[in-house]
Write a protein that holds these residues in place. Structure first.
Motif, PDB file in Angstrom:
ATOM      1  N   GLU A  36       0.908  -1.249  -0.155  1.00 45.17           N
ATOM      2  CA  GLU A  36      -0.268   0.029  -0.070  1.00 45.17           C
ATOM      3  C   GLU A  36       0.957   1.259  -0.111  1.00 45.17           C
ATOM      4  O   GLU A  36       1.868   1.224   0.804  1.00 45.17           O
ATOM      5  CB  GLU A  36      -0.812   0.038   1.449  1.00 45.17           C
ATOM      6  CG  GLU A  36      -1.951  -0.976   1.146  1.00 45.17           C
ATOM      7  CD  GLU A  36      -3.143  -0.728   0.095  1.00 45.17           C
ATOM      8  OE1 GLU A  36      -3.381   0.335  -0.199  1.00 45.17           O
ATOM      9  OE2 GLU A  36      -3.898  -1.858   0.222  1.00 45.17           O
ATOM     10  N   ASP A  37       0.516   2.158  -0.959  1.00 47.78           N
ATOM     11  CA  ASP A  37       1.269   3.529  -0.934  1.00 47.78           C
ATOM     12  C   ASP A  37       0.484   4.384   0.231  1.00 47.78           C
ATOM     13  O   ASP A  37      -0.823   4.619   0.215  1.00 47.78           O
ATOM     14  CB  ASP A  37       0.737   4.012  -2.250  1.00 47.78           C
ATOM     15  CG  ASP A  37       1.785   5.460  -2.504  1.00 47.78           C
ATOM     16  OD1 ASP A  37       2.622   5.807  -1.744  1.00 47.78           O
ATOM     17  OD2 ASP A  37       1.893   5.854  -3.590  1.00 47.78           O
ATOM     18  N   MET A  38       1.353   4.907   1.174  1.00 46.09           N
ATOM     19  CA  MET A  38       0.863   5.864   2.169  1.00 46.09           C
ATOM     20  C   MET A  38       0.776   7.443   1.670  1.00 46.09           C
ATOM     21  O   MET A  38       0.221   8.105   2.384  1.00 46.09           O
ATOM     22  CB  MET A  38       1.950   5.769   3.435  1.00 46.09           C
ATOM     23  CG  MET A  38       2.152   4.520   3.877  1.00 46.09           C
ATOM     24  SD  MET A  38       0.650   3.930   4.756  1.00 46.09           S
ATOM     25  CE  MET A  38       0.768   5.052   6.105  1.00 46.09           C
ATOM     26  N   GLY A  39       1.582   7.730   0.538  1.00 41.84           N
ATOM     27  CA  GLY A  39       1.789   9.155   0.089  1.00 41.84           C
ATOM     28  C   GLY A  39       2.869   9.505  -0.268  1.00 41.84           C
ATOM     29  O   GLY A  39       4.025   8.787  -0.574  1.00 41.84           O
ATOM     30  N   ASP A  40       3.086  10.791  -0.313  1.00 44.67           N
ATOM     31  CA  ASP A  40       4.393  11.571  -0.528  1.00 44.67           C
ATOM     32  C   ASP A  40       4.857  12.514   0.273  1.00 44.67           C
ATOM     33  O   ASP A  40       3.963  13.173   0.907  1.00 44.67           O
ATOM     34  CB  ASP A  40       4.353  12.118  -2.034  1.00 44.67           C
ATOM     35  CG  ASP A  40       4.139  11.063  -3.163  1.00 44.67           C
ATOM     36  OD1 ASP A  40       5.116  10.468  -3.609  1.00 44.67           O
ATOM     37  OD2 ASP A  40       3.071  10.716  -3.614  1.00 44.67           O
TER      38      ASP A  40
END
Length: 147
Positions: free
Chosen positions: A83-87
Motif C-alpha cells: 500500500e502506498d501511504m503518500g508522498d
C-alpha cells in the motif's frame, strides 16, 4: 514501512531515516509492506509547492501528501498487500538552516522532519497540534536514544 527515496540523499542519511521510520512503524503498527516516497526539493521548488498547496509564499522544510485520512483507515488495510501511504517532499537547505537554529546536526533534523511528515501522512495535522507534538516528542526521544 518501506521508503522510496527520490532525489538527493546520502547513504548515511538513508540509513538514519530508515531507523526513524522503523521506530515510527512500530509505534503505529504499520505494515512492512506499506511504503511512502520521500522527494528532495530545492528551495524554489518547495516555495512553489507550498504556494500552490497552502497559499504560503515561502519554502518549507517538509510537505506531506497523504493518501488516507487517518491511522484507523490505514490500520484497516490488508497488511499483506503493498500500500502506498503518500508522498513527502523535503527541502535540504531549509533542514540545514533549521539544524543550525536548533543545534542539531543535519541528519538529526532530517529524522525529525521525516517523523513530522509521517505524522501528517497518517492524519495528524497542526489543527490537532497537541497530539502531533506529543507523538513527535515521544518518537524523537526513542529515535535519538536508539539510533
Amino acid at each position: 514501512m518501506k521508503i522510496l527515496f527520490n532525489g538527493y540523499f546520502y547513504k548515511n542519511e538513508k540509513l538514519k531515516v530508515e531507523d526513524a521510520v522503523e521506530v515510527f512503524s512500530k509505534k503505529f503498527n504499520i505494515s512492512k509492506n506499506f511504503h511512502f516516497t520521500i522527494h528532495s526539493l530545492n528551495e524554489n521548488e518547495s516555495k512553489k509547492m507550498n504556494k500552490k498547496t497552502f497559499n504560503r509564499n515561502t519554502p518549507t522544510d517538509v510537505l506531506s501528501f497523504p493518501l488516507y485520512d487517518n491511522i484507523n483507515l490505514i490500520n484497516n488495510l490488508d497488511k499483506n498487500m503493498s500500500e502506498d501511504m503518500g508522498d513527502m517532499f523535503v527541502c535540504r537547505n531549509i533542514i540545514k538552516k533549521n539544524a543550525k537554529i536548533y543545534n542539531k546536526d543535519f541528519v538529526e533534523e532530517l529524522q525529525y522532519i521525516v517523523i513530522h511528515g509521517l505524522l501528517h501522512l497518517i492524519g495528524y495535522s497542526h489543527k490537532k497540534n497537541d497530539k502531533l507534538k506529543i507523538y513527535e516528542s515521544e518518537l524523537m526521544k526513542r529515535i535519538w536514544n536508539e539510533s
